[in-house]
Write a protein that holds these residues in place. Structure first.
Motif, PDB file in Angstrom:
ATOM      1  N   ALA A 377       7.261  53.716 -98.715  1.00 11.31           N
ATOM      2  CA  ALA A 377       6.952  54.682 -99.782  1.00 11.31           C
ATOM      3  C   ALA A 377       5.945  54.060-100.749  1.00 11.31           C
ATOM      4  O   ALA A 377       5.015  54.730-101.214  1.00 11.31           O
ATOM      5  N   ARG A 378       6.101  52.765-101.022  1.00  8.24           N
ATOM      6  CA  ARG A 378       5.167  52.109-101.941  1.00  8.24           C
ATOM      7  C   ARG A 378       3.765  51.998-101.319  1.00  8.24           C
ATOM      8  O   ARG A 378       2.762  52.231-101.976  1.00  8.24           O
ATOM      9  N   GLN A 422      18.149  60.693-102.635  1.00 11.36           N
ATOM     10  CA  GLN A 422      17.745  59.505-103.409  1.00 11.36           C
ATOM     11  C   GLN A 422      16.302  59.632-103.884  1.00 11.36           C
ATOM     12  O   GLN A 422      15.984  59.354-105.043  1.00 11.36           O
ATOM     13  N   LEU A 423      15.435  60.056-102.966  1.00  7.88           N
ATOM     14  CA  LEU A 423      14.023  60.203-103.333  1.00  7.88           C
ATOM     15  C   LEU A 423      13.871  61.223-104.465  1.00  7.88           C
ATOM     16  O   LEU A 423      13.140  61.003-105.432  1.00  7.88           O
ATOM     17  N   TYR A 424      14.615  62.329-104.333  1.00  6.38           N
ATOM     18  CA  TYR A 424      14.504  63.381-105.352  1.00  6.38           C
ATOM     19  C   TYR A 424      15.006  62.880-106.706  1.00  6.38           C
ATOM     20  O   TYR A 424      14.401  63.169-107.740  1.00  6.38           O
ATOM     21  N   SER A 425      16.093  62.097-106.667  1.00  6.46           N
ATOM     22  CA  SER A 425      16.631  61.629-107.957  1.00  6.46           C
ATOM     23  C   SER A 425      15.654  60.676-108.652  1.00  6.46           C
ATOM     24  O   SER A 425      15.603  60.635-109.882  1.00  6.46           O
ATOM     25  N   GLU A 435       0.901  58.892-108.965  1.00  2.31           N
ATOM     26  CA  GLU A 435       0.746  58.358-107.601  1.00  2.31           C
ATOM     27  C   GLU A 435       2.108  58.022-106.976  1.00  2.31           C
ATOM     28  O   GLU A 435       2.286  58.137-105.762  1.00  2.31           O
ATOM     29  N   VAL A 436       3.097  57.646-107.827  1.00  2.00           N
ATOM     30  CA  VAL A 436       4.452  57.404-107.310  1.00  2.00           C
ATOM     31  C   VAL A 436       5.082  58.748-106.905  1.00  2.00           C
ATOM     32  O   VAL A 436       5.670  58.883-105.834  1.00  2.00           O
ATOM     33  N   THR A 437       4.913  59.747-107.759  1.00  2.00           N
ATOM     34  CA  THR A 437       5.440  61.092-107.467  1.00  2.00           C
ATOM     35  C   THR A 437       4.889  61.598-106.133  1.00  2.00           C
ATOM     36  O   THR A 437       5.636  62.071-105.266  1.00  2.00           O
ATOM     37  N   ILE A 443       6.954  61.276 -98.508  1.00  2.00           N
ATOM     38  CA  ILE A 443       8.059  60.833 -97.650  1.00  2.00           C
ATOM     39  C   ILE A 443       9.110  61.954 -97.533  1.00  2.00           C
ATOM     40  O   ILE A 443       9.673  62.176 -96.455  1.00  2.00           O
ATOM     41  N   MET A 444       9.327  62.690 -98.619  1.00  2.00           N
ATOM     42  CA  MET A 444      10.272  63.820 -98.554  1.00  2.00           C
ATOM     43  C   MET A 444       9.793  64.862 -97.539  1.00  2.00           C
ATOM     44  O   MET A 444      10.586  65.429 -96.783  1.00  2.00           O
TER      45      MET A 444
END
Length: 923
Positions: A377-378, A422-425, A435-437, A443-444
């Motif tokens: 993800a990073r 987890q990703l959503y939280s 850029e993190v969002t 990935i979602m």
């Protein structure tokens, strides 16, 4: 090439022109002339003379390359009594030219290796070469070069030495392998830290590892292994030496894939690689990316080799999980190219664990996969200063696609729902940068489809939140959220209350140039999954379709939107379909009419294929359920459109690209309405046949096969279709009978036999009773040796299906007649067919085609086993028994064994296995 041997001065001039003529056409002429020289018999003598004269690098390189090529492809030209002289002269040349240029040495080394592999009388070539040169240190570089390429050439595609000779050679090389390793060890001791020599030694050792002939116990205690790891541990090792050492370790790891049979060497390599962690960190600190990539390759190869062991006994012995830690350390490197190297391993690990399906094992490996996903993800984050949407065609875009694929493959270990939540939280609870969002949404999107959509509050909440994203957020975030919504179409289908807000959200995207294509793709997804719910929005889809070109869509996205619209159209009430289809087609039909009347202007809309492709996709996906006896609602529309298609076809009849798209459009129109296209049959066939006489585009044959498939069972159409086939066959045979006709027109071969096969399936007696069948069978026999995937597959399918009509007693009243007609055809062509098939398998066709050939032989055998036994025996008698180098290709026992295996086979796959093994004798 003029008759007679060209003189050397002329050859020199041509070589000089090839490398130094400033005029490209001069270079081209020289290249053609030299190519013809290389194919002639004189090439042997001329290259030998050029190498003797040693005038300059270019002429020597041309001569060395020619020698190698002649030995690879034309060795049969030389009488056996000249083989020894050729070997001696090549060895003299490589010794005399060893200091001129390394690329010349490589070409000559290849020539010597290829000669050794084919020349059965040169026994123990490794031994004789080492005896001759090992005491002269100046000959070492070329001796090691020969010993490097020799194992590489054993499996070369360009040498057809056959399995018997190959086995003999591999046994011979295994016997002398320890001598080679000892030579390499001595060489390192003598030359010390000479880097060039070390690189050569490692390359040579790697080559012998790759062939899989080194004794692993002997290697486990060998000094070279220690030297290898010392070089990799040393911080000051140069880039080139580091790469050579890394390649060699990877080859060694690959060679011991079957760990249990190579325990001692496996342990040495395992422990050796684990010592490289410090060196990896040092390379990271020095920002030496080349070395970092090398270490990651080694760590990945280690994990691949010990994969079975790690899954069988995780954490114990060589199942030590520190191997995975090494890969995760690499995954933490800031450059995404580093983690990408390990993708194949993670994919294989996932596949392994999925097959075993053991909850306890999943628990052990889950934390590693979670950490991997975190790193991925990073790595997927765009640069903070990136503007616009994410690029999907550059290297980074392709990397993200591979991440998406990998995540889909390993997500079961972590649990799709758990990961998605987890990703959503992380988005809900923090306030991450754009850029993190974007990366989290990406990935979602990869896992959204694998989350169970049944009453799932998290999915519903995500969908609600995403469609409320303000237009002020970064363009890339909007782009990826559109992709996510497209992937969540199942959720929309289960919760129709979301349909309106989702469509509004996507319509906003559709109106903005950078987002338009992504939004179109998402709408297409929603249409495909929510077909019934979307019928209430059909008018909206129709409005979009009417003004398609006002949106900034890629060709693919525009066609996708029309596909979605057609899928929904097919779910409307039958009485509405005709009118709506007519509306949907109107824009494209008007555009085609305009092109016909006004001629071509410039730009995209001036290309008829744009409109033809759009019509094709509409016809292809408008497939309403029509009860027996009801008129097909699309029939009237297609009849109305036919004149425009017909005229477009006539106007552009010389242009293969446009004609192909016309035929594709007609194919889907005919498929759409089936028997309802009967009124088009006569005019369409007439037009196809008349254009084909002048412009034999193979797509007409394909379209013909569609017509036979739809109408071949109709008694009243059979004669007309046969007339069509005969009319199309005349120009086809003329085309294919030209020199290299079959090889130059594989599409025509493919489509001709598709057409013939459809006839066999729909109306075999009509075809078998006609005069054209003899010519079609002869053409099939000639085309059996054609090395082209689609064409060969079509030919084999035709012959198989043809014979099968005489085998399959389907209790139709014409079975006896079919059997009789096939019997006559086989009497006439059987022996020729079997002989050609055997010859093609052994000398012309790649291994993947063999199952198709096996099916044909099986059908012939089922039809008449005694006669087939005789035909096969005759075919085998005609095969060559030894190679031009004097090696035995096939023994008498191998021939009789094969004959017995095939003729006593009880099912087709036994024939296939037998052919696979037998043809290896000729490869």
């Amino acid at each position: 090439m003029e008759a007679g041997k060209p003189n050397l001065t002329l050859v020199y001039q041509a070589v000089q022109a090839l490398y130094h003529d400033p005029d490209p056409s001069g270079k081209e002429r020289a290249s053609v002339w030299l190519g013809e020289l290389q194919r002639s018999m004189y090439a042997w003598e001329i290259s030998d003379q050029l190498l003797q004269l040693k005038q300059d690098v270019e002429s020597c390189y041309f001569a060395a390359q020619t020698m190698k090529m002649k030995i690879q492809t034309s060795f049969f030209e030389l009488p056996p009594e000249t083989h020894n002289a050729l070997r001696d002269s090549l060895l003299t040349h490589i010794q005399n030219l060893k200091d001129l240029s390394p690329i010349i040495v490589t070409q000559l080394a290849l020539a010597i290796a290829d000669l050794a592999l084919q020349m059965a009388s040169w026994k123990g070539c490794v031994h004789t070469l080492i005896e001759k040169y090992n005491n002269d240190i100046s000959s070492m570089p070329f001796l090691i070069e020969i010993l490097t390429v020799l194992p590489e050439e054993v499996h070369s595609r360009s040498l057809r030495i056959g399995a018997n000779r190959r086995t003999e050679i591999i046994e011979d090389l295994a016997y002398y392998s320890s001598t080679v390793v000892t030579l390499l060890t001595t060489c390192v001791e003598k030359t010390g830290n000479d880097e060039k020599m070390l690189i050569k030694v490692f390359r040579c050792l790697g080559s012998w590892f790759n062939l899989g002939v080194l004794d692993s116990n002997f290697m486990a205690s060998n000094q070279l292994l220690i030297v290898l790891f010392q070089v990799l541990q040393r911080d000051e090792t140069s880039t080139n030496l580091h790469e050579a050492a890394s390649d060699c370790v990877c080859s060694a790891l690959y060679a011991i894939e079957n760990v249990d049979t190579h325990m001692a060497l496996a342990l040495q390599l395992f422990q050796g690689v684990l010592t490289l962690e410090t060196a990896y960190h040092m390379a990271v600190a020095r920002e030496d990316l080349d070395k970092v990539l090398n270490y990651c390759r080694i760590f990945t190869e280690l994990c691949e080799t010990f994969l079975e062991t790690t899954v069988r006994s995780p954490g114990q012995g060589m199942g030590d999980l520190r191997t995975l830690e090494l890969l995760l350390i690499c995954a933490g490197h800031p450059q995404y190219e580093v983690v990408e190297i390990s993708f194949n391993f993670w994919y294989r690990l996932g596949e392994h664990l999925y097959k075993i399906n053991d909850a306890a094992l999943h628990t052990i490996f889950r934390p590693y996969i979670q950490r991997l996903l975190h790193c991925l993800a990073r790595h997927c984050q765009l640069d903070p200063d990136h503007e616009g949407i994410p690029e999907d065609t550059d290297d980074f875009g392709e990397f993200r696609m591979r991440v998406s694929d990998l995540v889909k493959d390993v997500i079961f270990l972590v649990g799709s729902m758990e990961c998605f939540s987890q990703l959503y939280s992380t988005l809900k609870e923090g306030s991450p940068s754009w850029e993190v969002t974007e990366a989290v949404l990406f990935i979602m999107a990869a896992i959204a489809k694998s989350v169970d959509p049944e009453n799932n509050p998290t999915l519903s909440e995500v969908l609600q939140q995403v469609v409320l994203l303000p237009e002020s957020v970064h363009m890339a975030v909007r782009y990826t959220s559109i992709e996510l919504v497209g992937e969540m179409s199942e959720v929309v289908d289960r919760n129709p209350r979301f349909l309106d807000p989702v469509l509004n959200f996507l319509m906003k995207g559709l109106r903005e140039k950078p987002l338009a294509s992504a939004a179109a793709k998402a709408i297409h997804n929603i249409c495909s999954v929510c077909r019934d719910h979307m019928t209430q929005h059909f008018q909206g889809l129709l409005d979009i379709a009417r003004s398609l070109d006002s949106f900034a869509l890629s060709t693919e996205a525009a066609v996708g939107l029309l596909k979605g619209t057609a899928l929904v159209l097919a779910r409307l009430p039958l009485e509405k379909i005709a009118e709506c289809l007519s509306d949907l087609c109107a824009v494209q039909v008007l555009a085609l009419k305009k092109l016909l009347t006004e001629g071509s202007t410039n730009g995209k809309s001036a290309d008829p294929t744009v409109w033809l492709d759009r019509l094709a996709v509409i016809f292809r996906h408008t497939n309403p359920i029509v009860e027996n006896g009801q008129t097909h609602p699309c029939q009237k529309v297609i009849q109305e459109i036919w004149p425009v298609l017909s005229e477009t076809l006539n106007t552009h009849q010389a242009d293969n690209r446009i004609v192909e798209r016309c035929c594709r459009c007609l194919r889907f129109a005919v498929r759409c309405v089936g028997k309802g296209s009967a009124s088009l049959l006569q005019p369409l066939v007439t037009q196809m046949v008349s254009v084909y006489q002048v412009y034999p585009h193979s797509c007409f044959l394909y379209l013909g096969s569609i017509l036979v498939d739809e109408y071949g069972m109709e008694e009243g159409c059979r004669q007309g279709l046969l007339d069509m086939l005969q009319a199309l066959c005349m120009p086809t045979f003329q085309l294919l009978e030209q020199q290299n006709g079959l090889r130059n027109h594989p599409d025509t071969v493919d489509d001709l036999f598709r057409l013939a096969t459809r006839f066999v399936q729909r109306s075999p007696v009509t075809l078998l009773s006609s005069s054209v069948i003899v010519h079609i069978i002869q053409c099939a026999i000639a085309a059996a040796s054609l090395d082209h995937r689609d064409a060969n597959c079509s030919v084999m399918k035709f012959v198989r299906d043809l014979i099968h009509t005489g085998v399959a007693n389907d209790h139709e009243e014409d079975f006896e007649l079919r059997k009789q007609l096939i019997g006559q055809a086989m009497e006439q062509h059987g022996q020729q067919l079997v002989t050609q098939l055997m010859h093609s398998c052994c000398f012309c066709l790649p291994p993947y085609t063999l199952p198709d050939v096996a099916e044909v032989l099986w059908e012939i055998m089922v039809f008449d086993r005694p006669t087939f036994c005789r035909w096969l025996e005759n075919a085998l008698k005609g095969l060559p028994k030894e190679t031009s180098g004097g090696a035995v290709t096939v023994t008498h026992k191998q021939l009789t064994d094969f004959h017995k295996q095939v003729t006593s086979a009880e099912e087709c796959k036994q024939v296939c296995w037998a052919i696979r093994e037998f043809t290896r004798l000729f490869r």
